[in-house]
Design an enzyme around this catalytic site. Structure first.
Site, mmCIF file in Angstrom:
data_model
loop_
_atom_site.group_PDB
_atom_site.id
_atom_site.type_symbol
_atom_site.label_atom_id
_atom_site.label_comp_id
_atom_site.label_asym_id
_atom_site.label_seq_id
_atom_site.Cartn_x
_atom_site.Cartn_y
_atom_site.Cartn_z
ATOM 1 C CB THR A 86 -0.939 0.010 1.233
ATOM 2 O OG1 THR A 86 -1.525 1.315 1.372
ATOM 3 C CG2 THR A 86 -0.189 -0.285 2.524
ATOM 4 C CD GLU A 107 -2.651 5.203 4.193
ATOM 5 O OE1 GLU A 107 -2.129 5.620 5.232
ATOM 6 O OE2 GLU A 107 -3.478 5.861 3.529
ATOM 7 C CE1 TYR A 154 -4.440 -1.737 5.528
ATOM 8 C CE2 TYR A 154 -3.269 0.236 4.846
ATOM 9 C CZ TYR A 154 -3.925 -0.927 4.526
ATOM 10 O OH TYR A 154 -4.064 -1.303 3.209
ATOM 11 C CE LYS A 199 -2.465 -4.446 3.730
ATOM 12 N NZ LYS A 199 -2.748 -5.463 2.700
HETATM 13 P P1 NAP Z 1 -11.588 -5.020 1.358
HETATM 14 O O1 NAP Z 1 -12.735 -4.699 0.442
HETATM 15 O O2 NAP Z 1 -11.647 -4.542 2.752
HETATM 16 O O3 NAP Z 1 -11.382 -6.606 1.345
HETATM 17 C C1 NAP Z 1 -10.627 -7.278 2.304
HETATM 18 C C2 NAP Z 1 -11.102 -8.711 2.382
HETATM 19 O O4 NAP Z 1 -10.297 -9.398 3.366
HETATM 20 C C3 NAP Z 1 -12.549 -8.883 2.824
HETATM 21 O O5 NAP Z 1 -13.165 -9.875 2.026
HETATM 22 C C4 NAP Z 1 -12.413 -9.359 4.267
HETATM 23 O O6 NAP Z 1 -13.490 -10.163 4.709
HETATM 24 C C5 NAP Z 1 -11.159 -10.197 4.179
HETATM 25 N N1 NAP Z 1 -10.551 -10.463 5.482
HETATM 26 C C6 NAP Z 1 -10.440 -9.646 6.554
HETATM 27 N N2 NAP Z 1 -9.821 -10.268 7.563
HETATM 28 C C7 NAP Z 1 -9.535 -11.526 7.142
HETATM 29 C C8 NAP Z 1 -8.916 -12.656 7.736
HETATM 30 N N3 NAP Z 1 -8.492 -12.641 8.993
HETATM 31 N N4 NAP Z 1 -8.765 -13.787 7.006
HETATM 32 C C9 NAP Z 1 -9.247 -13.854 5.737
HETATM 33 N N5 NAP Z 1 -9.859 -12.809 5.127
HETATM 34 C C10 NAP Z 1 -10.004 -11.660 5.809
HETATM 35 O O7 NAP Z 1 -10.232 -4.467 0.735
HETATM 36 P P2 NAP Z 1 -9.899 -4.043 -0.794
HETATM 37 O O8 NAP Z 1 -10.185 -2.598 -0.959
HETATM 38 O O9 NAP Z 1 -10.470 -5.033 -1.730
HETATM 39 O O10 NAP Z 1 -8.312 -4.161 -0.765
HETATM 40 C C11 NAP Z 1 -7.665 -5.387 -1.088
HETATM 41 C C12 NAP Z 1 -6.287 -5.394 -0.472
HETATM 42 O O11 NAP Z 1 -5.534 -4.291 -0.991
HETATM 43 C C13 NAP Z 1 -6.257 -5.229 1.047
HETATM 44 O O12 NAP Z 1 -5.218 -6.032 1.541
HETATM 45 C C14 NAP Z 1 -5.946 -3.768 1.249
HETATM 46 O O13 NAP Z 1 -5.310 -3.531 2.483
HETATM 47 C C15 NAP Z 1 -5.033 -3.494 0.071
HETATM 48 N N6 NAP Z 1 -5.033 -2.117 -0.412
HETATM 49 C C16 NAP Z 1 -6.185 -1.554 -0.839
HETATM 50 C C17 NAP Z 1 -6.187 -0.255 -1.316
HETATM 51 C C18 NAP Z 1 -7.444 0.395 -1.825
HETATM 52 O O14 NAP Z 1 -7.424 1.589 -2.102
HETATM 53 N N7 NAP Z 1 -8.536 -0.338 -1.986
HETATM 54 C C19 NAP Z 1 -4.986 0.470 -1.358
HETATM 55 C C20 NAP Z 1 -3.818 -0.159 -0.925
HETATM 56 C C21 NAP Z 1 -3.847 -1.461 -0.473
HETATM 57 P P3 NAP Z 1 -14.669 -9.557 5.649
HETATM 58 O O15 NAP Z 1 -15.635 -8.955 4.694
HETATM 59 O O16 NAP Z 1 -15.176 -10.739 6.366
HETATM 60 O O17 NAP Z 1 -14.041 -8.527 6.553
#
Ligand code: NAP
Length: 342
Positions: free
Chosen positions: A124, A126, A148, A152
């Site tokens: 990320t 971040e 966070y 990461k």
């Molecule tokens: P998201 O919508 O929050 O999806 C995260 C997923 O991880 C959800 O399905 C969640 O399930 C699952 N999860 C949470 N805790 C878990 C655990 N202990 N074991 C297994 N699964 C678990 O995030 P996203 O926006 O798609 O982002 C995808 C990844 O990219 C993440 O790692 C995020 O940190 C990273 N990222 C995102 C962005 C962005 O702008 N979107 C930017 C930089 C990095 P629940 O629904 O049950 O919680």
């Protein structure tokens, strides 16, 4: 037929990537923890029931190892995370258990059971935290500003370490913010888009947000998952930034989203007393609340994706205004009971 295992597949990125890989003819396995949160995303994308589900929690090694042995994936995309920066200040230990140690569990499982698989880690922007306002590239130092980002950072370096120490094909995508109608509702862009649509329909009076002046580099998630897939198709594993190279404030996102809903806002007052007022009728539509401020915030994030442009042939297409507009359009359609094409 290639097999892909996507952890956190019911989240925003996981659902878009599932759709992309299904369209490419992959056998797609979606791993998520128990529950049905996020299945609405599969429904809206029209891929419900097409991803083979595997139960997996990053807190638990045994089910990670079981999933790897069962699926025998060619590609693994690790999206599973406690992904909300704000919550990480209240739950730093859980955030570290999932986002940091969880990735150690997963990488060690891959090393032992499936070392030939290609591994993608959702890293990320971040990580850059307080590294100033210049565009960040793959050589910029890190200075995380939240539990966070610290969690990461561990996962980021561990991914590099498993590549260097054990020869795994393991990549970090250093992802700047990417948004869409499938974003979780707790994230500021989705919250604003939903509020603009509901206020327009007379279903909501106003919305409260945190720091209006936080500057972020916002792209469209659908395009970012294409870049993540490309990272795993190269001759050699490496780390890449995905970003638009433009930065905009939360204030600009609000103005643009409300304009897309047909509401012109004017700003009145300063600091916590600042308000976004409907220019037509003088009603307060946006308030600032301390509750949404972070104990330590990142002032500005903007990325330089030239490496991904050059080596992957990846480039973002959707511009900031269009992204805000498509998110408001999706929220409006949801309110009207119409089909959303996210
Ligand atoms: P998201 O919508 O929050 O999806 C995260 C997923 O991880 C959800 O399905 C969640 O399930 C699952 N999860 C949470 N805790 C878990 C655990 N202990 N074991 C297994 N699964 C678990 O995030 P996203 O926006 O798609 O982002 C995808 C990844 O990219 C993440 O790692 C995020 O940190 C990273 N990222 C995102 C962005 C962005 O702008 N979107 C930017 C930089 C990095 P629940 O629904 O049950 O919680």
């Amino acid at each position: 037929m290639k097999k892909a295992l996507i952890t956190g597949y019911r989240g925003q990125d996981g659902s878009y990537l599932s759709q992309l890989l299904l369209a490419k003819g992959y056998d797609v396995y979606g791993a998520d923890r128990a529950g049905d949160t996020g299945l609405w995303r599969m429904r809206e994308l029209g891929i419900e029931g097409k991803v083979k589900e595997v139960s997996l929690d990053l807190l638990e090694s045994t089910n990670i190892n079981y999933a790897l042995a069962k699926v025998k994936p060619d590609e693994i995309y690790n999206f599973a995370a406690q992904s909300f920066v704000g919550i990480s200040f209240d739950q730093p230990v859980l955030t570290a258990e999932i986002n940091a140690v969880g990735v150690a569990r997963l990488l060690e499982g891959v090393r032992q059971a499936r070392p030939q698989a290609r591994f993608f880690q959702a890293s990320t922007a971040e990580l850059f935290g307080s590294m100033g306002s210049a565009q960040k590239n793959e050589t910029t130092d890190f200075h995380p500003r939240s539990p966070y980002a610290v969690s990461k950072l561990y996962a980021h370096w561990l991914t590099v370490n498993y590549r260097q120490a054990h020869g795994l094909y393991a990549c970090n995508g250093i992802l700047f913010n990417h948004e869409s109608p499938l974003r979780g509702e707790e994230f500021v862009t989705r919250k604003i888009a939903a509020a603009a649509a509901r206020i327009k329909k007379g279903q909501l009076e106003k919305v409260a947000v945190g720091n209006l002046d936080a500057l972020r580099d916002w792209g469209y998630a659908r395009e970012y998952v294409e870049g993540m897939w490309l990272m795993l198709q190269q001759p050699k594993a490496d780390d890449y930034i995905l970003a638009t190279g433009e930065t905009h404030s939360v204030r600009e996102f609000i103005e643009t989203a409300f304009a897309a809903a047909g509401i012109k806002l004017e700003w009145k007052g300063r600091g916590l007393a600042e308000k976004g007022v409907d220019a037509k009728n003088g009603k307060v539509r946006v308030e600032v609340s301390k509750a949404f401020y972070r104990p330590a915030d990142v002032k500005e994030l903007v990325g330089d994706a030239n490496k991904a442009r050059k080596l992957l042939g990846w480039a973002p297409k959707t511009k900031f205004n269009d992204l805000a507009a498509l998110m408001v359009d999706a929220e409006t359609k949801r309110l009207e009971g119409k089909k959303v094409k996210p």
